[in-house]
Design an enzyme around this catalytic site. Structure first.
Site, short mmCIF file in Angstrom:
data_model
loop_
_atom_site.label_atom_id
_atom_site.label_comp_id
_atom_site.label_asym_id
_atom_site.label_seq_id
_atom_site.Cartn_x
_atom_site.Cartn_y
_atom_site.Cartn_z
CB ALA A 1 -7.09 2.16 1.80
CE LYS A 2 -13.30 5.14 -2.52
NZ LYS A 2 -12.37 6.19 -2.05
NE ARG A 3 -5.19 -1.32 0.49
CZ ARG A 3 -4.68 -0.22 -0.06
NH1 ARG A 3 -5.41 0.51 -0.88
NH2 ARG A 3 -3.45 0.16 0.19
#
Length: 284
Positions: free
Chosen positions: A98-100
């Site tokens: 999700a590469k938050r």
């Protein structure tokens, strides 16, 4: 209250028992079409269910790309929740891609969504971006430690655009260490003293060539995208990662998924990649 077994320990065991292969669950619209599926909820559900059925009981890691589920709204997220639950039940570790990345309470909320025990999307690990400053990840680091989960932090990514940030050298740094190397140093500090493997890993592209100028031995896993469709091969891994190759979790997505929807073909492709990866790591 029992202390959860850390992600790093669970990942090391899974890699030793099943091999280190990570397969993405990336339901691109074009892949759905190639599988003879419609680009809708029914197609998404069929695609995800098939990948989990084919691979979750045999590969170490499955990595769903959240964006391809989110584009269908709440119904797509519901499919993602079910996929995570079923994959983990079958024995695969799930890395949510999700590469938050954010700050303060917002970063804490992202962490709660993916790293809090009992959350519908609870995953074994989460990909995160440190480019609001590594310290902005502290809420995710703290919750991951508490829940026995892990993080994969973007460090040296395979996309060419990443160089302008990751290869930049801070003016106040001495010795010429760039931003990507600074991220790796932070992760090494997070993993200090952990055995058999720390829970805080880096994302390092398998397409980047010789990385001997970087200290990749962070006592944590290295998630390595780029094998297959992006041009890297299992045989490239020792040359890219050197002494850290045993900590590499090579990610293959389209290289495996293009063989669907046939379950046997998906399994055979994953087994071929796993065998090639195992041979390359053993020979290193």
């Amino acid at each position: 209250m029992s202390v959860p077994e850390p992600f790093g320990a669970r990942l090391r065991r899974a890699m030793d028992e099943r091999g280190p292969l990570c397969v993405g669950i990336d339901p691109h619209a074009s892949l759905l079409t190639d599988w003879g599926l419609n680009d809708d909820i029914a197609g998404l559900e069929r695609f995800s269910r098939t990948v989990v059925e084919a691979l979750a009981d045999r590969v170490a890691v499955l990595k769903p790309q959240s964006a391809f589920f989110e584009r269908f709204g709440s119904r797509g997220v519901a499919v993602l929740e079910k996929s995570v639950e079923e994959a983990r039940a079958a024995g695969a570790l799930v890395v949510m891609d999700a590469k938050r990345g954010d700050i303060g309470s917002t970063m804490a909320a992202y962490a709660e969504a993916f790293l809090s025990k009992g959350a519908p999307l609870f995953s074994d690990a989460l990909t995160v971006s440190p480019y609001l400053g590594y310290g902005s990840l502290k809420p995710a680091v703290d919750l991951a430690r508490e829940s026995g989960a892990g993080l994969f932090v973007l460090a040296l990514t395979s996309n060419p655009e990443g160089r302008e940030v990751q290869h930049a050298v801070r003016a106040e740094e001495t010795g010429g260490r760039n931003v990507g190397a600074t991220v790796l140093a932070h992760l090494a500090a997070e993993n200090a003293g952990e055995a058999p493997l720390g829970s805080f890993g880096a994302v390092v592209g398998a397409t980047l060539g010789d990385l001997s100028s970087y200290d990749l031995e962070i006592n944590g896993p290295l998630l390595a995208p780029g094998i297959g469709a992006q041009g890297a091969t299992p045989a490239d891994l020792p040359g890219v990662f050197g002494a850290a190759v045993r900590q590499v979790v090579p990610n293959v997505s389209r290289g495996v998924l293009r063989h669907g929807p046939d379950v046997a073909a998906l399994r055979a492709s994953a087994e071929r990649f796993a065998a090639e990866i195992g041979a390359a790591v053993t020979a290193a």
